[in-house]
Design a protein around this motif. Structure first.
Motif, PDB file in Angstrom:
ATOM      1  N   MET A 100       0.837  -1.194   0.000  1.00 27.59           N
ATOM      2  CA  MET A 100       0.000   0.000   0.000  1.00 27.59           C
ATOM      3  C   MET A 100       0.878   1.252   0.000  1.00 27.59           C
ATOM      4  SD  MET A 100      -2.985   1.419   0.091  1.00 27.59           S
ATOM      5  CE  MET A 100      -4.294   0.384   0.720  1.00 27.59           C
ATOM      6  N   GLU A 101       1.941   1.210   0.826  1.00 30.75           N
ATOM      7  CA  GLU A 101       2.868   2.349   0.914  1.00 30.75           C
ATOM      8  C   GLU A 101       3.504   2.617  -0.447  1.00 30.75           C
ATOM      9  OE1 GLU A 101       6.570   3.092   3.797  1.00 30.75           O
ATOM     10  OE2 GLU A 101       4.964   1.961   4.751  1.00 30.75           O
ATOM     11  N   VAL A 102       3.945   1.532  -1.089  1.00 28.62           N
ATOM     12  CA  VAL A 102       4.567   1.664  -2.412  1.00 28.62           C
ATOM     13  C   VAL A 102       3.564   2.240  -3.412  1.00 28.62           C
ATOM     14  CG1 VAL A 102       5.495   0.336  -4.362  1.00 28.62           C
ATOM     15  CG2 VAL A 102       6.300  -0.131  -2.048  1.00 28.62           C
ATOM     16  N   ARG A 103       2.313   1.726  -3.362  1.00 31.32           N
ATOM     17  CA  ARG A 103       1.266   2.238  -4.267  1.00 31.32           C
ATOM     18  C   ARG A 103       1.042   3.733  -4.028  1.00 31.32           C
ATOM     19  NH1 ARG A 103      -1.472  -2.756  -3.599  1.00 31.32           N
ATOM     20  NH2 ARG A 103      -2.769  -1.910  -1.922  1.00 31.32           N
ATOM     21  N   CYS A 104       0.957   4.112  -2.734  1.00 32.99           N
ATOM     22  CA  CYS A 104       0.749   5.534  -2.397  1.00 32.99           C
ATOM     23  C   CYS A 104       1.901   6.394  -2.910  1.00 32.99           C
ATOM     24  CB  CYS A 104       0.592   5.707  -0.895  1.00 32.99           C
ATOM     25  SG  CYS A 104      -0.974   5.072  -0.280  1.00 32.99           S
ATOM     26  N   LEU A 105       3.127   5.901  -2.675  1.00 33.89           N
ATOM     27  CA  LEU A 105       4.303   6.662  -3.157  1.00 33.89           C
ATOM     28  C   LEU A 105       4.279   6.794  -4.668  1.00 33.89           C
ATOM     29  CD1 LEU A 105       7.171   5.284  -0.887  1.00 33.89           C
ATOM     30  CD2 LEU A 105       6.395   7.645  -1.014  1.00 33.89           C
ATOM     31  N   ASN A 106       3.939   5.698  -5.345  1.00 40.18           N
ATOM     32  CA  ASN A 106       3.843   5.735  -6.816  1.00 40.18           C
ATOM     33  C   ASN A 106       2.794   6.750  -7.264  1.00 40.18           C
ATOM     34  OD1 ASN A 106       5.858   3.861  -7.239  1.00 40.18           O
ATOM     35  ND2 ASN A 106       4.461   2.122  -7.439  1.00 40.18           N
ATOM     36  N   SER A 108       4.473  14.378 -10.842  1.00 36.38           N
ATOM     37  CA  SER A 108       4.925  14.461 -12.236  1.00 36.38           C
ATOM     38  C   SER A 108       3.868  15.146 -13.108  1.00 36.38           C
ATOM     39  CB  SER A 108       5.203  13.036 -12.730  1.00 36.38           C
ATOM     40  OG  SER A 108       5.436  13.036 -14.106  1.00 36.38           O
ATOM     41  N   GLU A 109       2.593  14.746 -12.899  1.00 31.98           N
ATOM     42  CA  GLU A 109       1.501  15.350 -13.682  1.00 31.98           C
ATOM     43  C   GLU A 109       1.368  16.843 -13.368  1.00 31.98           C
ATOM     44  OE1 GLU A 109      -1.920  12.931 -12.841  1.00 31.98           O
ATOM     45  OE2 GLU A 109      -1.283  11.339 -14.202  1.00 31.98           O
ATOM     46  N   MET A 110       1.553  17.210 -12.074  1.00 27.96           N
ATOM     47  CA  MET A 110       1.478  18.619 -11.698  1.00 27.96           C
ATOM     48  C   MET A 110       2.590  19.417 -12.375  1.00 27.96           C
ATOM     49  SD  MET A 110       0.378  18.551  -7.676  1.00 27.96           S
ATOM     50  CE  MET A 110       0.748  20.275  -7.416  1.00 27.96           C
ATOM     51  N   LYS A 111       3.806  18.840 -12.399  1.00 26.48           N
ATOM     52  CA  LYS A 111       4.939  19.522 -13.060  1.00 26.48           C
ATOM     53  C   LYS A 111       4.663  19.693 -14.548  1.00 26.48           C
ATOM     54  CE  LYS A 111       8.626  18.265  -9.840  1.00 26.48           C
ATOM     55  NZ  LYS A 111       9.639  17.253  -9.538  1.00 26.48           N
ATOM     56  N   ASP A 112       4.177  18.587 -15.165  1.00 28.72           N
ATOM     57  CA  ASP A 112       3.837  18.666 -16.604  1.00 28.72           C
ATOM     58  C   ASP A 112       2.785  19.742 -16.840  1.00 28.72           C
ATOM     59  OD1 ASP A 112       5.594  16.620 -17.027  1.00 28.72           O
ATOM     60  OD2 ASP A 112       4.073  15.055 -17.331  1.00 28.72           O
ATOM     61  N   SER A 113       1.772  19.712 -15.960  1.00 28.58           N
ATOM     62  CA  SER A 113       0.674  20.678 -16.082  1.00 28.58           C
ATOM     63  C   SER A 113       1.186  22.105 -15.905  1.00 28.58           C
ATOM     64  CB  SER A 113      -0.374  20.347 -15.024  1.00 28.58           C
ATOM     65  OG  SER A 113      -1.448  21.226 -15.087  1.00 28.58           O
TER      66      SER A 113
END
Length: 117
Positions: free
Chosen positions: A82-88, A95-100
């Motif tokens: 779950m932690e890994v999923r959250c981090l991902n 990344s999407e915010m930076k792209d945006s």
């Protein structure tokens, strides 16, 4: 008085076998010894039962501990997944915010350039 019985005291034995065969028959042990032996047997028997119950109890306890450890391990694994999923997800959002943001800046620059022309 001592509880021992000598063969000579039994006339039938002497009459049947003659005086050369002198055998002393073992007298039964005193009742207190018989009672003590019975108690000892009972204690030994109870000890065996106790040891069996202890073994069963230990096996049950061990099985329970193993099951709990397995459950805990599974939960930790799930928690880590779950932690890994959250981090991902967070990295993806970042990344999407930076792209945006980059896209917005590019559009602003384009609009500013068009505004100057």
């Amino acid at each position: 008085g001592s509880g021992r019985q000598n063969v000579d005291d039994i006339p039938e034995y002497s009459e049947l076998h003659g005086p050369e065969e002198r055998i002393v028959a073992p007298s039964p042990p005193p009742s207190r010894i018989t009672r003590a032996r019975a108690k000892l047997l009972k204690v030994t028997h109870l000890e065996q039962i106790y040891e069996q119950r202890l073994a069963v109890s230990k096996a049950f306890t061990d099985a329970t501990i193993n099951a709990l450890e397995e459950e805990l391990s599974d939960r930790e694994t799930e928690s880590q997944k779950m932690e890994v999923r959250c981090l991902n997800d967070l990295m993806l959002i970042d990344s999407e915010m930076k792209d945006s943001a980059k896209e917005s800046n590019d559009k602003l620059e384009k609009l500013e350039r068009e505004g100057r022309e």
